[in-house]
Enzyme design. Sequence first.
Site, PDB file in Angstrom:
ATOM      1  N   ARG A   1      37.891  44.753  34.343  1.00 15.83           N
ATOM      2  CA  ARG A   1      38.169  43.395  34.766  1.00 15.83           C
ATOM      3  C   ARG A   1      37.066  42.863  35.675  1.00 15.83           C
ATOM      4  O   ARG A   1      36.535  43.604  36.501  1.00 15.83           O
ATOM      5  CB  ARG A   1      39.480  43.397  35.524  1.00 15.83           C
ATOM      6  CG  ARG A   1      40.174  42.053  35.531  1.00 15.83           C
ATOM      7  CD  ARG A   1      41.297  42.085  36.500  1.00 15.83           C
ATOM      8  NE  ARG A   1      42.436  42.820  35.999  1.00 15.83           N
ATOM      9  CZ  ARG A   1      43.672  42.348  36.054  1.00 15.83           C
ATOM     10  NH1 ARG A   1      43.891  41.152  36.520  1.00 15.83           N
ATOM     11  NH2 ARG A   1      44.674  43.072  35.646  1.00 15.83           N
TER      12      ARG A   1
ATOM     13  N   SER B   1      37.576  53.594  39.981  1.00 16.41           N
ATOM     14  CA  SER B   1      38.744  54.450  40.226  1.00 16.41           C
ATOM     15  C   SER B   1      38.564  55.883  39.756  1.00 16.41           C
ATOM     16  O   SER B   1      39.279  56.362  38.850  1.00 16.41           O
ATOM     17  CB  SER B   1      39.956  53.817  39.578  1.00 16.41           C
ATOM     18  OG  SER B   1      39.993  52.466  39.925  1.00 16.41           O
TER      19      SER B   1
ATOM     20  N   ASP C   1      40.653  52.318  43.494  1.00 10.43           N
ATOM     21  CA  ASP C   1      41.723  51.330  43.238  1.00 10.43           C
ATOM     22  C   ASP C   1      42.885  51.441  44.229  1.00 10.43           C
ATOM     23  O   ASP C   1      43.542  50.450  44.546  1.00 10.43           O
ATOM     24  CB  ASP C   1      42.232  51.387  41.788  1.00 10.43           C
ATOM     25  CG  ASP C   1      42.665  52.773  41.340  1.00 10.43           C
ATOM     26  OD1 ASP C   1      42.454  53.749  42.089  1.00 10.43           O
ATOM     27  OD2 ASP C   1      43.214  52.901  40.232  1.00 10.43           O
TER      28      ASP C   1
HETATM   29  C1  GLC Z   1      42.562  59.056  38.779  1.00 17.89           C
HETATM   30  C2  GLC Z   1      41.286  58.856  39.577  1.00 17.89           C
HETATM   31  C3  GLC Z   1      41.569  58.183  40.905  1.00 17.89           C
HETATM   32  C4  GLC Z   1      42.353  56.909  40.672  1.00 17.89           C
HETATM   33  C5  GLC Z   1      43.608  57.195  39.857  1.00 17.89           C
HETATM   34  C6  GLC Z   1      44.396  55.921  39.541  1.00 17.89           C
HETATM   35  O1  GLC Z   1      43.382  59.946  39.444  1.00 17.89           O
HETATM   36  O2  GLC Z   1      40.654  60.097  39.775  1.00 17.89           O
HETATM   37  O3  GLC Z   1      40.382  57.884  41.597  1.00 17.89           O
HETATM   38  O4  GLC Z   1      42.707  56.338  41.905  1.00 17.89           O
HETATM   39  O5  GLC Z   1      43.244  57.819  38.642  1.00 17.89           O
HETATM   40  O6  GLC Z   1      43.644  55.029  38.795  1.00 17.89           O
END
Ligand code: GLC
Length: 454
Positions: A81, A144, A198
């Site tokens: 996004r 993330s 995130d």
């Molecule tokens: C995975 C990633 C983490 C993220 C999570 C949710 O666990 O390693 O960084 O926050 O997914 O997206």
Amino acid sequence: MTSRVATLNPKVEQVLKSFKLSREELMLVIRNMRKEMEMGLSRKGQKEASVRMLPTFVRSRPNGKEQGSFVALDLGGTNFRVLLVTFCSQTEGGMKLVNQTYSIPQEVMQGRGIQLFDHIVDCVAKFLSNQNITERLPLGFTFSFPCNQISLDQAILLNWTKGFNVPDCVGKDVVQLLREAIQRRKDLDLEVVALTNDTVGTMMSVAYQDLKCEIGLIVGTGTNACYMEQMKNIEKLDGDLGEMCINMEWGAFGQGEQYSLAKIVNEFDKLVDQQSLHPGKQIFEKMISGKFLGAIVQNVLLNLKEKGCIFQGIQTSKLKQQDIIKTKTMSQIESDSGDLLDVKSILEDLGLPCGIEDCTVVQAVCLAVSQRAAQLCGAGLAAVLERMRENRGVDHMKITVGVDGTLYKSHPHFSQILKDTVKDLAAKCEVHFHQSKDSSGVGAALVAASTRAS
Ligand code: GLC
């Protein structure tokens, strides 16, 4: 529902039992998670800890004085996004947001770094051109995946998770990779000022409206949490003053040996792990998040088919089809609280025509798998809450958790079971779950804005 479950075939009951968690087992999850958190924060233990407890260099939460326009990127779930976020004073309407979602093809998610970052920047260029933006803007990047952050704008990728695997990026500074991709195009002028996870983005965007938000939780494709920790408790970092947000990376819980999930993991979890892109990794995440729950259900159904309990007349190969049961399908199946005719038609659409008795079994399997997921997530959250409460030396703590992720938002029972579990396991904490309306990208923009404030 209870009466239906009560009449199930004993072989089905036996399988479902392997998803039931006692209160003692959930307490054990809390204890082990807390030990891992402690290890992850310590100087000595950090290398062995499966829960990495990554410093984020976010040391404060929004104060409402944020100003200006920012580009924010959000990479890590199913979609990518791009956002344009403008913060103005409350009298001028607060925050304004325009955003666009782009897909990331599987070959880009599992290809080479240059391809991935060029694709991202390509989407940004399209977005800015659609918005007629030519001025130089600061950019916040929600990324993330686990990163070793050295500052707000330096983040070494530790490993990929979920459906991503771009090996040549591991060990590199992701902010730098993005800057280089921007430079490869001559038509873009953006200044990458901050990278956030995130969870952090979600906490920040909820905290913009609710100052009590000190925890961020994601239950979507993956699962993870972050929270505000006192600097004096982050042994691996110098400095004792104030606080810092810690990205726990709790999805990796259970992959270590010392404080594991070995007592809880069952044969179906092991199968899902073996079949995954990153075997042996992210064990907690594989028992909780949207990317994996459907696969657990599929493996259970296959097992029941092999035992002759369901789907007579359906070819086993049909049930082996990859991703035939998605977590979204589970949500639909579990939403049918009546005569199961909806379940029947959902299964028919999947090429699994069957009678109502089989529908009962399929629904019971989905319920068992999602219930365990929500309970485990609740136990993880209770570990964080209890740690925060004890650190503050208070008997009662009122706090807001900012939450995002499709499983939390769209599943018919997940959020309620999660809340009930937290109420039971962290009874001294009064928790308000605040569902994030904006993308966690807004949080990255807020972090970017914080770099401009001083
Ligand atoms: C995975 C990633 C983490 C993220 C999570 C949710 O666990 O390693 O960084 O926050 O997914 O997206």
